[in-house]
Design an enzyme around this catalytic site. Structure first.
Site, PDB file in Angstrom:
ATOM      1  N   THR A  40      -0.111  -6.654  -6.292  1.00  0.00           N
ATOM      2  CA  THR A  40       1.109  -5.841  -6.399  1.00  0.00           C
ATOM      3  C   THR A  40       0.947  -4.791  -7.501  1.00  0.00           C
ATOM      4  OG1 THR A  40       2.408  -7.730  -5.712  1.00  0.00           O
ATOM      5  CG2 THR A  40       3.614  -5.975  -6.803  1.00  0.00           C
ATOM      6  N   HIS A  43      -1.020  -1.979  -6.169  1.00  0.00           N
ATOM      7  CA  HIS A  43      -0.226  -1.063  -5.324  1.00  0.00           C
ATOM      8  C   HIS A  43       0.559  -0.091  -6.210  1.00  0.00           C
ATOM      9  CE1 HIS A  43      -0.948  -2.974  -1.473  1.00  0.00           C
ATOM     10  NE2 HIS A  43      -0.680  -4.160  -1.997  1.00  0.00           N
TER      11      HIS A  43
END
Ligand code: NAD
Ligand code: ZN
Length: 340
Positions: A40, A43
């Site tokens: 995450t 990202h």
């Protein structure tokens, strides 16, 4: 204090000086000692389609961590300065029907630490008392900093009975490797982990996964025959978010198999609909962890001998976060721990 911040809506992260947060009445201030980098975070680093839709800069990243309680709010009981803790990274509303049925992981109003509220890539962070998890003696700081992603793996692996079953796991990222190790520990008959990246295949083998298959080079059906898996796998854990892996897991599952889907994709994935219908496959989406049953189960598995140390490939000083993100980009890392 220093913190790794998404300061601008563009690719990159920046080390900045920010104020130490002050705990509210129900909050706990934690001095972070180790934090690990999650997909995450990558990202958000990359500022991809998901990040640009969901993240509002400025934001301090990070949600996988361990630290020491430094200060507690006026209403806090049960946690004291000096305690070694981690925290559940989802802050839930406590008011929705799921929260009111103790199904906190299904809260539709959840806010992510390091995603929607300030995170753990900083010297200190504040979290609500109800998110704090005390770390028992016997679980090292490194293991404690991995409890969040281990929890993803355990949540998936405990979704269906794996004991005595043949289990396929697709994707030997850190979560897939940990999930395969958990299934081995839980007494699955055979656990087969598929992957397409040579570095990750080697990592999975070294971490202790017994059957790792490079699906670019080996035929899965032959591997299954050699293991006497005649009708297909009874349980599958999809941990890659890749279309080929989704097709593989549905093809290789036997009639009535149970599949836990955890991998996420930026692309639209297609499910082979008729196969799911005719094979009467049970599908379950997996997001995060069950709060807090998965935390308890994960710590008990570690205390019971689960060894996930092999997924850690790098320990870097906090300042070297850029190098850490470049390793993830190149596909030549497992879990990377930033040390404060
Ligand atoms: P990762 O990206 O490090 O690992 C995914 C692995 O899948 C990679 O090693 C990749 O080479 C492999 N892969 C790609 N194509 C494949 C194929 N055809 N067959 C087999 N393997 C293939 O990710 P991770 O950190 O281990 O997380 C696993 C997945 O779960 C990711 O998609 C991630 O975004 C997602 N995730 C979901 C949750 C959740 O709560 N649902 C939480 C964290 C991460
Ligand atoms: Zn809720």
């Amino acid at each position: 204090m220093r913190a790794i911040v998404k300061s601008k809506p563009e690719k990159g992260l920046w080390m900045e000086a920010v104020n130490v947060p002050q705990p509210g009445p129900d909050e706990v201030l934690i001095k972070v000692t180790k934090a690990s980098i999650c997909g995450t975070d990558k990202h958000i680093y990359d500022w991809d389609g998901w990040a640009s839709k969901n993240i509002e800069p400025p934001l301090i990243l990070g949600h996988e961590f361990v630290g020491i309680v430094s200060e507690i709010g006026s209403a806090v009981e049960g946690v004291s300065p000096g305690d070694r803790v981690s925290a559940e990274g989802h802050v839930v509303c406590s008011n929705c029907s799921n929260c009111r049925s103790s199904r906190y992981h299904l809260c539709p109003h959840t806010k992510g630490i390091g995603v929607n509220v300030p995170g753990a890539f900083s010297e200190f962070l504040c979290v609500p008392l109800c998110n704090v998890v005390s770390i028992p003696d016997g679980i090292s700081d490194e293991m404690a900093s991995l409890l969040d992603p281990l929890g993803n793996a355990v949540h998936a692996a405990l979704s269906f009975e794996v004991s005595g079953q043949d289990v396929i796991v697709t994707g030997a990222g850190p979560i897939g490797i940990m999930a395969a190790l958990v299934c081995q520990q839980l007494g699955a008959r055979h656990v087969v982990l598929t992957e397409v990246n040579a570095y990750r295949i080697d990592l999975a083998r070294k971490a202790g996964v017994r059957h790792v298959v490079d699906v670019r080079q080996s035929d899965l059906q032959t591997v299954m025959q050699n293991l006497s898996i005649k009708e297909g796998f009874g349980v599958g854990l999809e941990m890659s978010g890749n279309q080929d892996a989704v097709n593989t897991i549905i093809n290789a599952g036997k009639n009535g198999c149970c599949l836990a889907l955890l991998g996420i994709s930026n692309n639209k994935l297609v499910l082979p609909w008729n196969d799911i219908v005719f094979k009467m496959i049970h599908l379950k989406g997996i997001y995060g962890r069950e709060i807090f049953g998965t935390w308890k189960a994960s710590m008990e598995l570690l205390q019971n001998g689960l060894d996930i140390e092999g997924v850690i490939t790098h320990r870097l000083p906090f300042e070297d976060f850029e190098y850490g993100f470049s390793l993830i980009e190149s596909g030549t890392a497992g879990k990377i721990i930033l040390e404060m």
